[in-house]
Every structure is written in C-alpha cells, then in structure tokens.
Design a protein around this motif. Structure first.
Motif, PDB file in Angstrom:
ATOM      1  N   ASN A 133       0.820  -1.211   0.000  1.00  0.00           N
ATOM      2  CA  ASN A 133       0.000   0.000   0.000  1.00  0.00           C
ATOM      3  C   ASN A 133       0.861   1.272   0.000  1.00  0.00           C
ATOM      4  OD1 ASN A 133      -2.472   1.328  -0.181  1.00  0.00           O
ATOM      5  ND2 ASN A 133      -2.611   1.568   2.041  1.00  0.00           N
ATOM      6  N   ILE A 134       1.936   1.232  -0.791  1.00  0.00           N
ATOM      7  CA  ILE A 134       2.815   2.385  -0.971  1.00  0.00           C
ATOM      8  C   ILE A 134       2.509   2.973  -2.344  1.00  0.00           C
ATOM      9  CG2 ILE A 134       5.217   3.167  -1.209  1.00  0.00           C
ATOM     10  CD1 ILE A 134       4.594   2.212   1.622  1.00  0.00           C
ATOM     11  N   GLN A 135       2.196   4.236  -2.367  1.00  0.00           N
ATOM     12  CA  GLN A 135       1.913   4.901  -3.638  1.00  0.00           C
ATOM     13  C   GLN A 135       3.126   5.695  -4.078  1.00  0.00           C
ATOM     14  OE1 GLN A 135      -1.711   7.150  -3.295  1.00  0.00           O
ATOM     15  NE2 GLN A 135      -2.793   5.451  -2.351  1.00  0.00           N
ATOM     16  N   TYR A 136       3.365   5.683  -5.386  1.00  0.00           N
ATOM     17  CA  TYR A 136       4.447   6.505  -5.924  1.00  0.00           C
ATOM     18  C   TYR A 136       4.172   6.844  -7.373  1.00  0.00           C
ATOM     19  CZ  TYR A 136       6.543   2.422  -8.268  1.00  0.00           C
ATOM     20  OH  TYR A 136       6.779   1.336  -9.068  1.00  0.00           O
ATOM     21  N   HIS A 146       6.308   9.914  -3.480  1.00  0.00           N
ATOM     22  CA  HIS A 146       5.975   8.598  -2.920  1.00  0.00           C
ATOM     23  C   HIS A 146       5.548   8.694  -1.466  1.00  0.00           C
ATOM     24  CE1 HIS A 146       9.835   8.230  -0.674  1.00  0.00           C
ATOM     25  NE2 HIS A 146      10.315   8.923  -1.691  1.00  0.00           N
ATOM     26  N   SER A 147       4.857   7.652  -1.030  1.00  0.00           N
ATOM     27  CA  SER A 147       4.499   7.511   0.376  1.00  0.00           C
ATOM     28  C   SER A 147       5.775   7.401   1.184  1.00  0.00           C
ATOM     29  CB  SER A 147       3.668   6.244   0.592  1.00  0.00           C
ATOM     30  OG  SER A 147       2.521   6.232  -0.220  1.00  0.00           O
ATOM     31  N   ASN A 148       5.766   7.948   2.363  1.00  0.00           N
ATOM     32  CA  ASN A 148       6.953   7.940   3.213  1.00  0.00           C
ATOM     33  C   ASN A 148       6.835   6.943   4.356  1.00  0.00           C
ATOM     34  OD1 ASN A 148       8.020   9.972   1.631  1.00  0.00           O
ATOM     35  ND2 ASN A 148       7.131  11.581   2.892  1.00  0.00           N
ATOM     36  N   ALA A 149       6.177   5.860   4.112  1.00  0.00           N
ATOM     37  CA  ALA A 149       5.894   4.882   5.162  1.00  0.00           C
ATOM     38  C   ALA A 149       7.075   3.967   5.446  1.00  0.00           C
ATOM     39  CB  ALA A 149       4.690   4.036   4.777  1.00  0.00           C
ATOM     40  N   GLN A 162       2.557  -0.288   9.988  1.00  0.00           N
ATOM     41  CA  GLN A 162       3.049   0.667   9.002  1.00  0.00           C
ATOM     42  C   GLN A 162       2.770   2.064   9.541  1.00  0.00           C
ATOM     43  OE1 GLN A 162       1.069   0.937   5.027  1.00  0.00           O
ATOM     44  NE2 GLN A 162       3.066   0.234   4.301  1.00  0.00           N
ATOM     45  N   VAL A 164       4.196   6.503   9.178  1.00  0.00           N
ATOM     46  CA  VAL A 164       5.046   7.536   8.592  1.00  0.00           C
ATOM     47  C   VAL A 164       5.865   8.142   9.723  1.00  0.00           C
ATOM     48  CG1 VAL A 164       5.091   9.758   7.410  1.00  0.00           C
ATOM     49  CG2 VAL A 164       3.440   8.004   6.723  1.00  0.00           C
TER      50      VAL A 164
END
Length: 179
Positions: A133-136, A146-149, A162, A164
């Motif tokens: 579930n990481i968007q970029y 991008h997601s910073n998770a 998960q 941030v």
C-alpha cells in the motif's frame, strides 16, 4: 553436481513459499538484485522481522529522512532484538539504482550487514508497492513522489505495522514490534 544443487535450492524455495501464509508479501516470490549484484528472492527474507521502505538513492528530500529514521530504530535496538530484525530498502528507480550505486549509498550512509538494498524491474517494484500500500509516481524532472511509510513485516512476511516517521520515537515502534 551444479544442476543437482540448483534443483535442491529451487525445491527449498518452493517449500518455504508453500509454508508461508496466504497474506505474506513473500508469496510474490519475485527476484531482486542486492547491492552486491546477487539475486535474492523475497521469501529468502523470511525468518526475521523486516523493516522495509521504498526509496531512491538520489532523493534529497524524504528518503534521507526515512533512512535516518530506520537507522535510529537500529541504534535503539538491543543486540538480541537486532539479531531478530533486518532492514530492507527497495529502490523506486531501479534503472538508476544499480548495485554499484546502492553500494555507494550504503557506504555513505553507514548501512551495515543488517541492511538489504534491493533493486528490481519496474513491474516488480510496482507490484511490491501495491502489496505494501505504498503509492508513488515518477515526475517529469526525474524525482519520485511517494508515500513515506516505514513498514514492519513479521517473520513470515505479513504486514505487522506501518507508519510515517517516528512521531513517538524509535522506542515506541520497537515496543510495538516486539510486544
């Protein structure tokens, strides 16, 4: 002899994957390249908790913060905890992040043997990002939004948590991982 060894390694990999739960990230069984140029299949990460993040090595904004947060987690671990945990960085720009670039990045950031830096093709990166579930999205200037998770996987590759950043410090995340 070499064919027999290859067949045994393949059989072992199949057996490991069969033993994994259905919601394991390691079910993807995709092949990656590490900073030494060696091939690595995701199921090879099984057996230890893994803290994983998707970054790119020439990022000058969010990625250095993600790596610094992960290093602060490592620094706060006891030796016993560190033995049960790995750190994984997956490149969002695999065409640029060659093993040589990743080795330089690891040396510059003082990432020790507990760290695995991986690069794969764009499809593998997208598939893993979706599973986590990481968007970029690549931007026209070559940067990547991008997601910073930071994601923690359990020993079998299931998503444990998960978040941030480390809003309550590394100790709070470590407590969640090992309680």
């Amino acid at each position: 002899m070499m064919k027999m060894l290859s067949a045994l390694l393949l059989l072992a990999a199949v057996n490991v994957q069969a033993a994994l739960p259905g919601d394991s990230i390691y079910q993807l069984n995709s092949q990656w390249q590490d900073r030494k140029g060696h091939s690595l299949n995701l199921p090879e990460l099984a057996g230890k908790k893994q803290i994983i993040a998707l970054i790119y090595t020439d990022c000058i904004t969010a990625c250095p913060v993600i790596v610094a947060d992960m290093k602060s987690i490592q620094d706060a671990l006891t030796p016993e905890q560190q033995a049960k945990l790995g750190f994984v960085l997956v490149s969002l720009t695999p065409a640029r992040d060659t093993p040589k670039i990743m080795r330089h990045f690891a040396k510059k950031r003082v990432l020790d043997e507990h760290w695995t830096l991986l690069s794969g093709d764009d499809d593998k990166v997208r598939t893993l990002a979706m599973a986590l579930n990481i968007q970029y999205m690549g931007l026209p200037d070559g940067e990547v939004a991008h997601s910073n998770a930071i994601t923690v996987l359990d020993e079998q590759g299931r998503l444990q948590l998960q978040q941030v950043g480390l809003p309550k410090g590394p100790e709070a995340l470590i407590k969640k991982m090992f309680d």
